[in-house]
Motif scaffolding. Sequence first.
Motif, PDB file in Angstrom:
ATOM      1  N   VAL A  20      -4.639  17.772  -4.677  1.00  0.00           N
ATOM      2  CA  VAL A  20      -4.573  17.148  -3.347  1.00  0.00           C
ATOM      3  C   VAL A  20      -3.685  15.906  -3.386  1.00  0.00           C
ATOM      4  O   VAL A  20      -2.828  15.697  -2.514  1.00  0.00           O
ATOM      5  N   VAL A  21      -3.870  15.094  -4.428  1.00  0.00           N
ATOM      6  CA  VAL A  21      -3.094  13.854  -4.532  1.00  0.00           C
ATOM      7  C   VAL A  21      -1.628  14.155  -4.821  1.00  0.00           C
ATOM      8  O   VAL A  21      -0.724  13.496  -4.289  1.00  0.00           O
ATOM      9  N   SER A  22      -1.366  15.160  -5.634  1.00  0.00           N
ATOM     10  CA  SER A  22       0.015  15.549  -5.923  1.00  0.00           C
ATOM     11  C   SER A  22       0.736  15.981  -4.644  1.00  0.00           C
ATOM     12  O   SER A  22       1.879  15.565  -4.386  1.00  0.00           O
ATOM     13  N   ARG A  23       0.071  16.786  -3.831  1.00  0.00           N
ATOM     14  CA  ARG A  23       0.672  17.223  -2.565  1.00  0.00           C
ATOM     15  C   ARG A  23       0.853  16.049  -1.616  1.00  0.00           C
ATOM     16  O   ARG A  23       1.838  15.994  -0.866  1.00  0.00           O
ATOM     17  N   LEU A  24      -0.068  15.098  -1.657  1.00  0.00           N
ATOM     18  CA  LEU A  24       0.030  13.914  -0.810  1.00  0.00           C
ATOM     19  C   LEU A  24       1.308  13.134  -1.127  1.00  0.00           C
ATOM     20  O   LEU A  24       2.047  12.734  -0.224  1.00  0.00           O
ATOM     21  N   PHE A  25       1.589  12.923  -2.406  1.00  0.00           N
ATOM     22  CA  PHE A  25       2.797  12.195  -2.801  1.00  0.00           C
ATOM     23  C   PHE A  25       4.059  12.968  -2.425  1.00  0.00           C
ATOM     24  O   PHE A  25       5.047  12.367  -1.987  1.00  0.00           O
ATOM     25  N   SER A  26       4.022  14.266  -2.587  1.00  0.00           N
ATOM     26  CA  SER A  26       5.199  15.072  -2.236  1.00  0.00           C
ATOM     27  C   SER A  26       5.495  14.987  -0.750  1.00  0.00           C
ATOM     28  O   SER A  26       6.657  14.869  -0.331  1.00  0.00           O
ATOM     29  N   ARG A  27       4.456  15.023   0.070  1.00  0.00           N
ATOM     30  CA  ARG A  27       4.648  14.941   1.521  1.00  0.00           C
ATOM     31  C   ARG A  27       5.072  13.546   1.948  1.00  0.00           C
ATOM     32  O   ARG A  27       5.895  13.389   2.859  1.00  0.00           O
ATOM     33  N   ALA A  28       4.508  12.516   1.317  1.00  0.00           N
ATOM     34  CA  ALA A  28       4.770  11.142   1.744  1.00  0.00           C
ATOM     35  C   ALA A  28       6.142  10.644   1.299  1.00  0.00           C
ATOM     36  O   ALA A  28       6.798   9.895   2.021  1.00  0.00           O
ATOM     37  N   THR A  29       6.582  11.040   0.106  1.00  0.00           N
ATOM     38  CA  THR A  29       7.819  10.492  -0.452  1.00  0.00           C
ATOM     39  C   THR A  29       8.931  11.517  -0.604  1.00  0.00           C
ATOM     40  O   THR A  29      10.102  11.144  -0.737  1.00  0.00           O
ATOM     41  N   GLY A  30       8.569  12.801  -0.637  1.00  0.00           N
ATOM     42  CA  GLY A  30       9.572  13.834  -0.840  1.00  0.00           C
ATOM     43  C   GLY A  30       9.974  14.020  -2.287  1.00  0.00           C
ATOM     44  O   GLY A  30      10.779  14.905  -2.604  1.00  0.00           O
ATOM     45  N   VAL A  31       9.433  13.189  -3.208  1.00  0.00           N
ATOM     46  CA  VAL A  31       9.832  13.293  -4.618  1.00  0.00           C
ATOM     47  C   VAL A  31       8.643  13.461  -5.563  1.00  0.00           C
ATOM     48  O   VAL A  31       8.831  13.690  -6.755  1.00  0.00           O
ATOM     49  N   GLY A  32       7.414  13.339  -5.070  1.00  0.00           N
ATOM     50  CA  GLY A  32       6.252  13.552  -5.909  1.00  0.00           C
ATOM     51  C   GLY A  32       5.758  12.316  -6.638  1.00  0.00           C
ATOM     52  O   GLY A  32       6.377  11.249  -6.602  1.00  0.00           O
ATOM     53  N   PHE A  33       4.629  12.474  -7.343  1.00  0.00           N
ATOM     54  CA  PHE A  33       3.951  11.355  -7.996  1.00  0.00           C
ATOM     55  C   PHE A  33       4.758  10.778  -9.159  1.00  0.00           C
ATOM     56  O   PHE A  33       5.019   9.569  -9.202  1.00  0.00           O
ATOM     57  N   SER A  34       5.157  11.605 -10.098  1.00  0.00           N
ATOM     58  CA  SER A  34       5.814  11.104 -11.308  1.00  0.00           C
ATOM     59  C   SER A  34       7.114  10.381 -10.985  1.00  0.00           C
ATOM     60  O   SER A  34       7.377   9.285 -11.508  1.00  0.00           O
ATOM     61  N   ARG A  35       7.928  10.958 -10.099  1.00  0.00           N
ATOM     62  CA  ARG A  35       9.206  10.328  -9.758  1.00  0.00           C
ATOM     63  C   ARG A  35       8.974   9.031  -8.988  1.00  0.00           C
ATOM     64  O   ARG A  35       9.716   8.052  -9.156  1.00  0.00           O
ATOM     65  N   THR A  36       7.946   8.999  -8.161  1.00  0.00           N
ATOM     66  CA  THR A  36       7.636   7.768  -7.435  1.00  0.00           C
ATOM     67  C   THR A  36       7.272   6.656  -8.405  1.00  0.00           C
ATOM     68  O   THR A  36       7.740   5.516  -8.279  1.00  0.00           O
ATOM     69  N   VAL A  37       6.452   6.950  -9.395  1.00  0.00           N
ATOM     70  CA  VAL A  37       6.057   5.944 -10.387  1.00  0.00           C
ATOM     71  C   VAL A  37       7.273   5.454 -11.166  1.00  0.00           C
ATOM     72  O   VAL A  37       7.448   4.246 -11.385  1.00  0.00           O
ATOM     73  N   ILE A  38       8.155   6.379 -11.579  1.00  0.00           N
ATOM     74  CA  ILE A  38       9.362   5.986 -12.306  1.00  0.00           C
ATOM     75  C   ILE A  38      10.217   5.057 -11.457  1.00  0.00           C
ATOM     76  O   ILE A  38      10.716   4.022 -11.931  1.00  0.00           O
ATOM     77  N   ARG A  39      10.385   5.406 -10.190  1.00  0.00           N
ATOM     78  CA  ARG A  39      11.215   4.576  -9.318  1.00  0.00           C
ATOM     79  C   ARG A  39      10.603   3.200  -9.098  1.00  0.00           C
ATOM     80  O   ARG A  39      11.319   2.195  -9.038  1.00  0.00           O
ATOM     81  N   MET A  40       9.290   3.138  -8.979  1.00  0.00           N
ATOM     82  CA  MET A  40       8.642   1.848  -8.823  1.00  0.00           C
ATOM     83  C   MET A  40       8.829   0.992 -10.074  1.00  0.00           C
ATOM     84  O   MET A  40       9.055  -0.217  -9.993  1.00  0.00           O
ATOM     85  N   ARG A  41       8.746   1.607 -11.249  1.00  0.00           N
ATOM     86  CA  ARG A  41       8.918   0.867 -12.494  1.00  0.00           C
ATOM     87  C   ARG A  41      10.364   0.412 -12.677  1.00  0.00           C
ATOM     88  O   ARG A  41      10.607  -0.723 -13.119  1.00  0.00           O
ATOM     89  N   VAL A  42      11.317   1.267 -12.362  1.00  0.00           N
ATOM     90  CA  VAL A  42      12.719   0.867 -12.444  1.00  0.00           C
ATOM     91  C   VAL A  42      13.003  -0.262 -11.455  1.00  0.00           C
ATOM     92  O   VAL A  42      13.729  -1.215 -11.768  1.00  0.00           O
ATOM     93  N   SER A  43      12.423  -0.180 -10.265  1.00  0.00           N
ATOM     94  CA  SER A  43      12.600  -1.235  -9.273  1.00  0.00           C
ATOM     95  C   SER A  43      12.053  -2.564  -9.787  1.00  0.00           C
ATOM     96  O   SER A  43      12.682  -3.613  -9.622  1.00  0.00           O
TER      97      SER A  43
END
Length: 311
Positions: free
Chosen positions: A222-245
């Motif tokens: 459920v949470v994985s689908r939530l991230f995909s819908r909210a960001t278009g890139v999913g949980f793992s990529r969102t975390v990576i982008r936040m860390r790089v930022s």
Amino acid sequence: MVAIGDPLAPVRELVLMDSASALRWFRHDYPHPLARWHHHPEIELHLVTGSTGTAQIGGAARAFGPGAFYLVGSGLPHNWVSSIAEGEVVTGRDALIQVDPELLSRIAATVPDLVRIPPLLEEARCGIQFHGRTRARAEALLLGIAERRGASRFAGLLELLDVLAGAPPEERDLLNDRALDSTLGQHDSELFDRAMAYVHEHLQEPLRLEDLAAELGRGPTVVSRLFSRATGVGFSRTVIRMRVSEACRLLLMTDRPVAEICFDAGFSNLSNFNRRFREETGTTPRAYRAARPTDPGPEDDSLSEPASGLS
């Protein structure tokens, strides 16, 4: 500690327009109830005037600082999270304008002089960050509109949009490859806001989807689908982008060693950090730091300067 907005606030923001104007000029502190993951039909011209942190607009994560300037399109989810101490308040962190894009499109359809505005509104659906002279001019115009009334106020908005529409390619950065297909309903938006609060709070620690799901009281799928819908890139990529930022912010704001920043941004080893950083920015951490101005002037916007590919 990273401060966050109210995780239970509804994500669909109801923008109360000024009854005496076609646009809403607004300023707020941070933290603030409006500082959360949200969207609205109005376009938003957004200026950060204080603090540093991470801007999340659709699936993009960018380090921001004072002077960062964005155009957020209709329905595009967004949030700015400042890195501040517990109990700290940033007075007047955001200055922004919200206006109905349909109104602008109708006016542009009958006024040939505004021919550049509809394409700008279409691009804004992906989110745009502006830099250089365009950013400086846009900042001055947005702040000046606060003091204007009547026709002069709306004329100021049109002038501002025309400046943004005329920005050269090197001074405009499209934040997402495409507009998100859909936005979340209120219940899922509240859940995602809680999820992002958890990610921000635990960015320096190992972050597992299963742990986040347990925190939210939901299943990992459920949470994985939530991230995909909210960001278009999913949980793992969102975390990576936040860390790089976060790493970008630390590289620009401090002189700490790259190896130290690597771990403070949540990466487990230097080789992985360098690889992920290059994937998202197109350059190395040292080259990114070396590009910052050594003597920033009044029109400097180095903190808001993008690293290409971070969208």
